[in-house]
Write a protein that holds these residues in place. Structure first.
Motif, PDB file in Angstrom:
ATOM      1  N   ALA A  51       0.818  -1.214   0.000  1.00 47.39           N
ATOM      2  CA  ALA A  51       0.000   0.000   0.000  1.00 47.39           C
ATOM      3  C   ALA A  51       0.849   1.260   0.000  1.00 47.39           C
ATOM      4  CB  ALA A  51      -0.921   0.005   1.223  1.00 47.39           C
ATOM      5  N   THR A  52       2.014   1.209   0.704  1.00 47.10           N
ATOM      6  CA  THR A  52       2.845   2.409   0.836  1.00 47.10           C
ATOM      7  C   THR A  52       4.274   2.229   0.341  1.00 47.10           C
ATOM      8  OG1 THR A  52       3.645   1.842   3.059  1.00 47.10           O
ATOM      9  CG2 THR A  52       1.540   3.020   2.903  1.00 47.10           C
ATOM     10  N   GLY A  53       4.703   0.986   0.172  1.00 47.96           N
ATOM     11  CA  GLY A  53       6.089   0.734  -0.195  1.00 47.96           C
ATOM     12  C   GLY A  53       7.040   0.692   0.991  1.00 47.96           C
ATOM     13  N   GLU A  54       6.540   0.913   2.183  1.00 48.39           N
ATOM     14  CA  GLU A  54       7.380   0.892   3.382  1.00 48.39           C
ATOM     15  C   GLU A  54       8.037  -0.473   3.544  1.00 48.39           C
ATOM     16  OE1 GLU A  54       6.806   1.184   8.270  1.00 48.39           O
ATOM     17  OE2 GLU A  54       5.085   1.260   6.908  1.00 48.39           O
ATOM     18  N   MET A  55       9.350  -0.487   3.833  1.00 47.81           N
ATOM     19  CA  MET A  55      10.051  -1.736   4.043  1.00 47.81           C
ATOM     20  C   MET A  55       9.650  -2.335   5.388  1.00 47.81           C
ATOM     21  SD  MET A  55      12.050  -3.786   2.440  1.00 47.81           S
ATOM     22  CE  MET A  55      12.613  -2.659   1.167  1.00 47.81           C
ATOM     23  N   LEU A  56       9.216  -3.605   5.367  1.00 49.86           N
ATOM     24  CA  LEU A  56       8.707  -4.251   6.572  1.00 49.86           C
ATOM     25  C   LEU A  56       9.679  -5.255   7.175  1.00 49.86           C
ATOM     26  CD1 LEU A  56       5.054  -4.977   5.364  1.00 49.86           C
ATOM     27  CD2 LEU A  56       5.842  -3.048   6.769  1.00 49.86           C
ATOM     28  N   ALA A  57      10.356  -6.024   6.320  1.00 51.32           N
ATOM     29  CA  ALA A  57      11.172  -7.111   6.862  1.00 51.32           C
ATOM     30  C   ALA A  57      12.268  -7.524   5.896  1.00 51.32           C
ATOM     31  CB  ALA A  57      10.298  -8.324   7.187  1.00 51.32           C
ATOM     32  N   ALA A  58      13.376  -7.984   6.476  1.00 51.97           N
ATOM     33  CA  ALA A  58      14.443  -8.668   5.742  1.00 51.97           C
ATOM     34  C   ALA A  58      14.526 -10.078   6.326  1.00 51.97           C
ATOM     35  CB  ALA A  58      15.768  -7.939   5.886  1.00 51.97           C
ATOM     36  N   ILE A  59      14.323 -11.071   5.480  1.00 54.97           N
ATOM     37  CA  ILE A  59      14.171 -12.459   5.932  1.00 54.97           C
ATOM     38  C   ILE A  59      15.246 -13.313   5.287  1.00 54.97           C
ATOM     39  CG2 ILE A  59      12.590 -14.440   5.906  1.00 54.97           C
ATOM     40  CD1 ILE A  59      10.298 -12.320   5.737  1.00 54.97           C
ATOM     41  N   ASP A  60      15.820 -14.234   6.069  1.00 50.98           N
ATOM     42  CA  ASP A  60      16.868 -15.098   5.545  1.00 50.98           C
ATOM     43  C   ASP A  60      16.373 -15.840   4.306  1.00 50.98           C
ATOM     44  OD1 ASP A  60      19.613 -16.543   6.281  1.00 50.98           O
ATOM     45  OD2 ASP A  60      18.191 -18.052   5.573  1.00 50.98           O
ATOM     46  N   GLY A  61      16.991 -15.570   3.167  1.00 50.10           N
ATOM     47  CA  GLY A  61      16.504 -16.116   1.907  1.00 50.10           C
ATOM     48  C   GLY A  61      16.809 -17.578   1.708  1.00 50.10           C
ATOM     49  N   GLY A  62      17.937 -18.048   2.249  1.00 47.43           N
ATOM     50  CA  GLY A  62      18.273 -19.455   2.090  1.00 47.43           C
ATOM     51  C   GLY A  62      17.292 -20.361   2.804  1.00 47.43           C
ATOM     52  N   GLU A  63      16.964 -20.012   4.048  1.00 48.35           N
ATOM     53  CA  GLU A  63      16.012 -20.815   4.814  1.00 48.35           C
ATOM     54  C   GLU A  63      14.613 -20.712   4.228  1.00 48.35           C
ATOM     55  OE1 GLU A  63      14.982 -23.568   7.741  1.00 48.35           O
ATOM     56  OE2 GLU A  63      16.931 -22.900   7.016  1.00 48.35           O
ATOM     57  N   LEU A  64      14.215 -19.504   3.828  1.00 45.36           N
ATOM     58  CA  LEU A  64      12.914 -19.314   3.196  1.00 45.36           C
ATOM     59  C   LEU A  64      12.818 -20.150   1.923  1.00 45.36           C
ATOM     60  CD1 LEU A  64      10.181 -17.839   2.836  1.00 45.36           C
ATOM     61  CD2 LEU A  64      11.443 -15.993   1.715  1.00 45.36           C
ATOM     62  N   THR A  65      13.866 -20.128   1.103  1.00 46.61           N
ATOM     63  CA  THR A  65      13.856 -20.879  -0.153  1.00 46.61           C
ATOM     64  C   THR A  65      13.748 -22.371   0.097  1.00 46.61           C
ATOM     65  OG1 THR A  65      15.200 -19.186  -1.250  1.00 46.61           O
ATOM     66  CG2 THR A  65      15.156 -21.369  -2.266  1.00 46.61           C
ATOM     67  N   ALA A  66      14.531 -22.879   1.018  1.00 46.84           N
ATOM     68  CA  ALA A  66      14.514 -24.322   1.293  1.00 46.84           C
ATOM     69  C   ALA A  66      13.147 -24.774   1.790  1.00 46.84           C
ATOM     70  CB  ALA A  66      15.593 -24.674   2.307  1.00 46.84           C
ATOM     71  N   ARG A  67      12.567 -24.004   2.704  1.00 47.62           N
ATOM     72  CA  ARG A  67      11.295 -24.424   3.284  1.00 47.62           C
ATOM     73  C   ARG A  67      10.137 -24.249   2.301  1.00 47.62           C
ATOM     74  NH1 ARG A  67      11.829 -25.775   8.617  1.00 47.62           N
ATOM     75  NH2 ARG A  67       9.634 -25.573   9.171  1.00 47.62           N
TER      76      ARG A  67
END
Length: 315
Positions: free
Chosen positions: A91-107
């Motif tokens: 809605a606003t473009g506000e940055m909300l989170a930075a999430i570990d991409g390797g773990e996110l990708t695997a799961r």
């Protein structure tokens, strides 16, 4: 801005919730451009890959994942995949989170395979073979056991020590797993064969698959990569995660299409059609099914939203 490391990301993505979140995203109205895919030269070893995967749900959330895949990391005892997911407000473009991409990708990769298996594997599937000993392997066996009554798990890898290590980690989780070293014998008895490798040559022969088997291919993400042979394509009912991705990037689909072993019309469905019920999955107990995924940005967005809302309690 919320920052989630590997352990925090894992804790925020329980299997049942993640599988449902991905199903909801496939059934919804996510905007998902085809991902950017760049080869990167690495002196003295196989090329690396840089992937950029954007997606958004209008007015709700937007995100992009940046992932690097370095096959040579196996020699350095490092994961092949590193990455970060950036989640922002739609809605606003506000940055909300930075999430570990390797773990996110695997799961999310493993959860997507489990989601497909819900429609394609026999309900009574009890024996699972996981091929590969990288980061995906432990995730794949956990995800599949979350949706089917798996009683026996076999793990095969080119590196015997790696297969033993994954089997030991699975047993620590309470799963009945053991390493195997005869891939053909294990494949011939498996109800589900799940491959998560970086192989460029077929590992699983279609002639090995028993009636009713489900073949899950998640490792190959380039046209030059393959985990199974043409006979598997001939014998199986073929399903894919997305036509836009699999028919362009997956060697297990691209090569048979180019050779004429497979034609586009023979692809039974993509995952969104299975989830929405517009096309059917397994139609007979003895049918051999094959699911090929290359990964879709909506899966990452679903996982990132779930992780963010799990941690913050927000919607």
């Amino acid at each position: 801005m919320l920052v989630l490391d590997e352990a925090q990301t894992r804790a925020a993505l329980p299997w049942a919730d993640l599988i449902e979140a991905i199903a909801a995203m496939f059934a919804g109205e996510c905007v998902m451009p085809v991902r950017h895919h760049h080869d990167m030269h690495v002196p003295g070893e196989e090329n690396a890959t840089l992937l950029l995967m954007p997606a958004w749900v209008p007015g709700r959330y937007a995100g992009v994942k940046m992932v690097s895949v370095f096959p040579g990391n196996a020699k350095r005892a490092l994961p092949a995949i590193f990455g970060t997911y950036l989640l922002s407000s739609g809605a606003t473009g506000e940055m909300l989170a930075a999430i570990d991409g390797g773990e996110l990708t695997a799961r999310r990769t493993a959860a997507t395979s489990a989601l497909a298996a819900r429609y394609l594997a026999r309900p009574d599937a009890a024996e699972l073979l996981v091929c590969g000993t990288g980061r995906l392997s432990l995730n794949l066996l956990q995800a599949h056991t979350a949706i089917r009554p798996i009683k026996r798990i076999h793990i095969w890898g080119r590196n015997r020590a790696g297969a033993e290590k994954v089997a030991a980690e699975a047993r620590e989780l309470g799963l009945a797993a053991e390493a195997v070293f005869d891939i053909e014998a294990a494949a011939r008895t498996a109800d589900i064969v799940s491959c998560g490798t970086l192989s460029s040559e077929p590992l699983i022969c279609g002639a090995w698959l028993k009636p009713g088997a489900h073949l899950d291919l998640v490792g190959g993400f380039k046209p030059s990569m393959r985990e199974t042979d043409d006979e598997a394509i001939r014998r199986a009912s073929v399903f894919i995660d997305t036509r836009a991705g699999a028919m362009k990037e997956a060697g297990d689909i691209v090569q048979p299409l180019e050779s004429g072993v497979l034609n586009e019309g023979a692809i039974k469905a993509e995952l969104a059609e299975l989830v929405r019920g517009t096309r059917g999955g397994r139609s007979a107990a003895g049918e051999i099914t094959l699911f090929k995924s290359v990964g879709a940005a909506l899966e990452d967005l679903a996982g990132a939203i779930l992780a963010y809302e799990t941690v913050t309690g927000g919607k």
